[in-house]
Design an enzyme around this catalytic site. Structure first.
Site, mmCIF file in Angstrom:
data_model
loop_
_atom_site.group_PDB
_atom_site.id
_atom_site.type_symbol
_atom_site.label_atom_id
_atom_site.label_comp_id
_atom_site.label_asym_id
_atom_site.label_seq_id
_atom_site.Cartn_x
_atom_site.Cartn_y
_atom_site.Cartn_z
ATOM 1 N N LYS A 136 29.155 36.503 26.163
ATOM 2 C CA LYS A 136 28.999 36.925 27.618
ATOM 3 C C LYS A 136 29.621 38.004 28.073
ATOM 4 C CE LYS A 136 31.798 34.426 30.655
ATOM 5 N NZ LYS A 136 32.318 35.405 31.569
ATOM 6 N N GLU A 205 30.602 33.918 39.797
ATOM 7 C CA GLU A 205 32.028 33.469 40.008
ATOM 8 C C GLU A 205 32.490 33.904 41.306
ATOM 9 O OE1 GLU A 205 34.944 34.453 37.039
ATOM 10 O OE2 GLU A 205 36.550 33.860 37.957
HETATM 11 O O1 KIV Z 1 36.903 33.621 30.763
HETATM 12 C C1 KIV Z 1 36.404 32.713 31.436
HETATM 13 O O2 KIV Z 1 37.004 31.594 31.410
HETATM 14 C C2 KIV Z 1 35.435 32.812 32.206
HETATM 15 C C3 KIV Z 1 34.928 31.638 33.209
HETATM 16 C C4 KIV Z 1 35.785 31.573 34.158
HETATM 17 C C5 KIV Z 1 33.598 31.827 33.533
HETATM 18 O O3 KIV Z 1 34.562 33.837 32.354
#
Ligand code: KIV
Length: 290
Positions: A136, A205
């Site tokens: 991600k 988010e």
């Molecule tokens: O780092 C994380 O935990 C996240 C989530 C809050 C989506 O990116």
């Protein structure tokens, strides 16, 4: 669809022998949204350790090894100092502790922004070190060429728009985004750019609800909300937040338990029993065999 199953922990505390089942895949996650509709919302939680992954795995579709581990595990002030090695070590533990969910590892700040090539090198390192299926990264249209570059080279990417914590120094804080027209339009167009670049899912988010809904409608891949809307295609929370490990949590977090209170009461009992020599008792003490 999620499948529940029993975890057999009888063999070893560290290495249980779960009933083998096939892990969900990125294409199956992506395919949960059909013609703009996700019949069963996707369930995602953060996980940072093997045991945590074991406990969450059966209930989730995705486990996110979030760079939030910087604050949650390491007590850092933000996600900015998190390193690739931290993500690799925790990602490997989560993959070892799970066999059902798709494991996604966050790309830490500074490991992907300067070029698609830098992003490929970092993402390949994370996938090789951890065995996770995807990475991600934060950012919208500016990151779309990077998402396309990784995707076309075998690395599935989850996007992340709206409140992007790695940009805290630009955003000036962790407040909800999308309150002005310009910001709202940018969030939707960022999500569309990531979708068109091939992101298999997008975290939205900390945005006002109409923008979360508009973004979800505008993209063909599933959106996963956090501080967004129940109308997103899935939800994610930081596990420690929803378990009640911290007293202070953002407004969008629902504390389902008070694990901090459970730990406090339990450790107080232990400390008292040690101090008055009630622990260890006969059951926890070895005696010579007759
Ligand atoms: O780092 C994380 O935990 C996240 C989530 C809050 C989506 O990116």
């Amino acid at each position: 669809m999620s499948t529940t199953f029993q975890l057999d922990t009888s063999t070893s505390r560290a290495n249980p022998t779960p009933q083998p089942m096939r892990r969900l895949t990125v294409p199956r996650i992506r395919a949960r949204k059909v013609d703009g509709v996700t019949a069963e919302p996707l369930v995602m939680l953060t996980a940072y350790t093997a045991r945590q992954a074991q406990l969450l795995d059966a209930h989730c579709d995705l486990l996110l090894v979030g760079d939030s581990l910087g604050q949650v595990i390491y007590g850092l002030p933000s996600t900015i100092p998190v390193t690739l090695d931290m993500m690799a070590n925790h990602g490997a533990a989560v993959v070892r502790g799970s066999y059902h969910s798709v494991v996604v590892v966050d790309m830490p700040f500074g490991s992907y922004e300067s070029s698609p090539e830098q992003a490929f090198e970092s993402a390949a390192f994370l996938l090789k070190q951890t065995g996770a299926a995807a990475v991600k990264l934060e950012g919208g249209a500016a990151m779309a060429p990077t998402v396309a570059f990784l995707n076309s080279r075998g690395i599935p990417v989850m996007g992340h728009v709206g409140l992007t914590p790695q940009a805290v120094n630009v955003l000036g804080g962790y407040g909800a985004r999308g309150r002005s027209d310009a910001e709202a339009e940018k969030i939707v167009s960022d999500a569309v750019a990531l979708d068109e670049a091939g992101a298999f899912a997008i975290v939205i988010e900390g945005v006002v609800e109409p923008i979360a809904i508009a973004s979800t409608k505008a993209v063909s891949c599933p959106t996963i909300g956090i501080g967004a809307s129940a109308k997103c295609d899935g939800q994610v929370l930081v596990t420690e937040d929803m378990l009640g490990m911290f007293e202070r949590v953002p407004r969008f977090v629902k504390r389902y338990e008070d694990i901090a209170g459970v730990i406090d009461r339990t450790v107080a009992r232990y400390a008292e029993e040690v101090r008055n020599r009630a622990f260890p008792g006969d059951d926890q003490t070895y005696q010579p065999k007759d």
